[in-house]
Design a protein around this motif. Structure first.
Motif, short mmCIF file in Angstrom:
data_model
loop_
_atom_site.label_atom_id
_atom_site.label_comp_id
_atom_site.label_asym_id
_atom_site.label_seq_id
_atom_site.Cartn_x
_atom_site.Cartn_y
_atom_site.Cartn_z
N ASP A 97 0.84 -1.33 0.02
CA ASP A 97 0.00 0.07 0.05
C ASP A 97 0.89 1.35 -0.06
O ASP A 97 1.31 1.69 1.05
CB ASP A 97 -0.83 -0.01 1.23
N GLN A 98 0.94 1.78 -1.14
CA GLN A 98 1.98 3.07 -1.23
C GLN A 98 1.54 4.20 -0.60
O GLN A 98 2.07 4.85 0.08
CB GLN A 98 2.04 3.42 -2.91
N GLU A 99 0.26 4.52 -0.47
CA GLU A 99 -0.48 5.66 0.27
C GLU A 99 -0.13 5.43 1.95
O GLU A 99 0.08 6.45 2.26
CB GLU A 99 -2.02 5.76 0.08
N LEU A 100 -0.36 4.28 2.39
CA LEU A 100 -0.19 4.13 3.55
C LEU A 100 1.37 4.22 4.05
O LEU A 100 1.75 4.87 4.98
CB LEU A 100 -0.42 2.62 3.88
N ARG A 101 2.29 3.78 2.96
CA ARG A 101 3.70 3.84 3.21
C ARG A 101 3.84 5.65 3.26
O ARG A 101 4.92 5.97 4.03
CB ARG A 101 4.44 3.50 2.16
N VAL A 102 3.55 6.07 2.35
CA VAL A 102 3.80 7.66 2.36
C VAL A 102 3.39 8.28 3.85
O VAL A 102 3.77 9.11 4.19
CB VAL A 102 3.17 8.27 1.28
N MET A 103 2.10 7.81 4.16
CA MET A 103 1.50 8.54 5.35
C MET A 103 2.59 8.12 6.55
O MET A 103 2.78 8.93 7.41
CB MET A 103 0.06 8.21 5.67
N SER B 111 5.75 10.09 6.56
CA SER B 111 5.43 11.73 7.07
C SER B 111 5.39 11.65 8.29
O SER B 111 6.04 12.56 8.90
CB SER B 111 4.20 11.92 6.23
N ASN C 209 -10.80 8.48 6.14
CA ASN C 209 -9.68 8.28 5.45
C ASN C 209 -9.20 6.90 5.26
O ASN C 209 -9.14 6.19 6.29
CB ASN C 209 -8.46 9.11 6.07
N THR C 210 -9.14 6.48 4.07
CA THR C 210 -8.80 5.02 3.96
C THR C 210 -7.53 4.43 4.38
O THR C 210 -7.33 3.38 5.00
CB THR C 210 -8.80 4.56 2.35
N SER C 211 -6.50 5.24 4.09
CA SER C 211 -5.08 5.10 4.62
C SER C 211 -5.12 5.05 6.32
O SER C 211 -4.54 4.12 6.79
CB SER C 211 -4.10 6.22 4.25
#
Length: 529
Positions: A313-319, A322, A336-338
């Protein structure tokens, strides 16, 4: 047989040292007494199965309990309605067969279903048998299903949930299960079932009748102390139970697997090592920190699950990145899905309306994961790897020298970069420099309450000693003075006489270097880059 700390499968009070969960069982029983249908969805290895087993026993005096585990069913059991009905009847029969509180006729019908001898092996017929059972039963029937994740991607299971829902809605006219409890990592309430309306395919939730499950499954420091006191009564180690319980809670935030794993390491591994020859020396702060070190360097299914989810999950990784490195505040938004996924798998938790990493152990695992991806091609890591033998004297880490060398390397490598680079990257580069220096000998974690864009406190555990390093962005002398006072307060909390401050200064006329000052009888080592 002597009790031990268990991290594999179900915990049993007669065999294992356990937290007393009777208050949680009573809360769950109140939900059952109210006839509620609900889902226990928590992260992996969070004690769901142990709680369900204990709950089934807790309820059996007042209810007929049918407790199933979908791990006992194969993928082929969910491929179509007939297969599912036969498999479900088989598993249900295995837990209620020959019981006096289940009508013999119902057992015979389930046996016919499970063996494929029934004429109509479909869900509506199976549910008619359930209705008959609940009508004839002298006590309410409670259905418990563990590991429903194994079925969640299958349409036949959604159809099963939809029939449970329909029976729940009509429960005043048609006898049905008094309560239904499903346990999983994923929140079953979010599953959608396809249906056709006016010729168009639409979706709805087959489980929107589920009550909110508000029982806190994590362990408090008081819970942990109760478990340790039982252990102390048996082994008489002389440990400070309250202090040990608070340390366990501080590092794990009460995540059940992490608490039990650390206790198991102290009991079975630390007490047998050269530096800790017995249980008396193992159950100390030094032994605890060594257990943290062992845990962070082991490969277990929980840590692997975290890493695999980030890969998927790339979006999870970015969050997560951060949260760790930029100090960015992320408001808690359950839609929010992530955030949903991160919370569901135990990465994060809600704290004062913001998202934070769930505990210090996960935080360090995640930091190490992200940093390790840069080890091969990062000059600052290479510098730390080259310098590392200089910093350890008589088993102690010379943090002042670490800061002096870091300032030199950072200025040489990145001194001409702009402010944006410093804000987003400076702290990460310090961790990249520090990691090879303490690798194999120590650990670190970030103090969650101070992680933001302007300030971060790092606690380094090395050789049984703790060192506090405050990383901050320079915002003038007044702000710097406040930072010194904050560090002094932090040192007082940790009962330390020496602290360290690393400031990233954007002024063109800054004075790069390291100095040592004395404030309130404490020594502050201040470095500026």
């Amino acid at each position: 047989m002597a009790k031990f700390f268990n991290v594999a499968a179900v915990c049993k009070p007669q065999k294992h040292y356990m937290v007393d969960i009777s208050d949680r069982l009573e809360q769950m029983k109140k939900m059952v007494d109210a006839g509620q249908y609900f889902t226990i969805n928590r992260a992996r290895q969070y004690g769901k199965t142990t709680a369900l087993k204990a709950l089934a026993k807790y309820l059996e005096k007042d209810y007929v309990i049918a407790s199933l585990d979908f791990q006992r069913m194969s993928r082929s059991d969910f491929q179509d309605e007939t297969s599912f009905v036969m498999a479900f009847a088989r598993e249900l029969l295995s837990v209620i067969a020959w019981r006096e509180d289940v009508p013999e006729e119902i057992q015979e019908k389930l046996e016919a279903f499970s063996e494929g001898n029934a004429n109509n092996k479909v869900l509506p017929v199976l549910f008619r048998y359930f209705n008959q059972w609940c009508r004839e039963s002298k006590k309410g029937v409670v259905l418990i299903i563990d590991e429903v994740d194994h079925a969640s991607n299958n349409q036949v299971f959604l159809d099963f949930l939809a029939l449970l829902r329909a029976n729940y809605i009509d429960r005043d006219e048609i006898p049905t299960f008094h309560s239904v409890i499903l346990a999983s990592v994923y929140d079953v309430k979010n599953l959608k079932r396809k249906f056709v309306k006016n010729g168009e395919h639409q979706v709805n939730s087959p489980w929107n009748i589920a009550a909110d499950f508000m029982v806190d499954m994590s362990f408090s420091a008081t819970d942990i102390a109760g478990m340790l006191q039982e252990y102390e009564t048996d082994h008489k180690t002389g440990m400070n139970v309250k202090e040990m319980a608070e340390m366990l809670y501080d590092y794990t935030s009460g995540y059940p697997f992490l608490v039990s794993r650390l206790c198991k390491l102290i009991d079975e591994r630390i007490g047998l090592s050269g530096a800790f020859p017995d249980k008396h020396t193992a159950w100390t702060k030094e032994g605890f920190l060594e257990a943290i070190h062992l845990l962070l360097n082991e490969k277990n299914t929980l840590f692997e699950s975290l890493v695999n989810k980030l890969s998927d999950d790339q979006e999870l990784r970015v969050m997560i990145y951060s949260l760790l490195f930029t100090g960015k505040t992320i408001p808690y938004t359950p839609l929010n899905t992530s955030i949903q996924i991160a919370e569901m798998f135990g990465f994060v938790r809600q704290d004062k309306d913001n998202v934070v990493i769930a505990n210090r152990i996960f935080e360090t695992i995640l930091y190490d994961l992200f940093l390790s991806e840069e080890f091969l091609n990062n000059q600052m890591y290479d510098a730390g790897l080259k310098d590392k033998k200089q910093f350890i004297h008589n088993g102690r880490l010379d943090m002042k020298l670490v800061l002096e060398k870091f300032v030199t390397h950072f200025d040489d490598l990145y001194g001409d970069q702009d402010k944006i680079f410093y804000e987003d990257e400076g702290r990460r580069y310090f961790l990249l420099y520090l990691r090879p220096i303490i690798n194999g000998r120590g650990n670190y974690y970030i103090e969650a309450e101070t992680r933001n864009r302007e300030r971060t406190d790092i606690v380094v555990d090395f050789g049984g000693e703790q060192l506090i390093v405050e990383l901050k962005i320079w915002h003038g002398n007044a702000y710097h003075t406040r930072g010194e006072q904050q560090l002094l307060d932090y040192l007082e909390h940790y009962h330390l006489d020496r602290g360290y401050m690393l400031s990233f200064n954007f002024n063109k006329n800054k004075n790069i270097g390291v100095k040592e000052i004395v404030l309130d009888e404490k020594i502050l080592v201040e470095a500026v880059v």
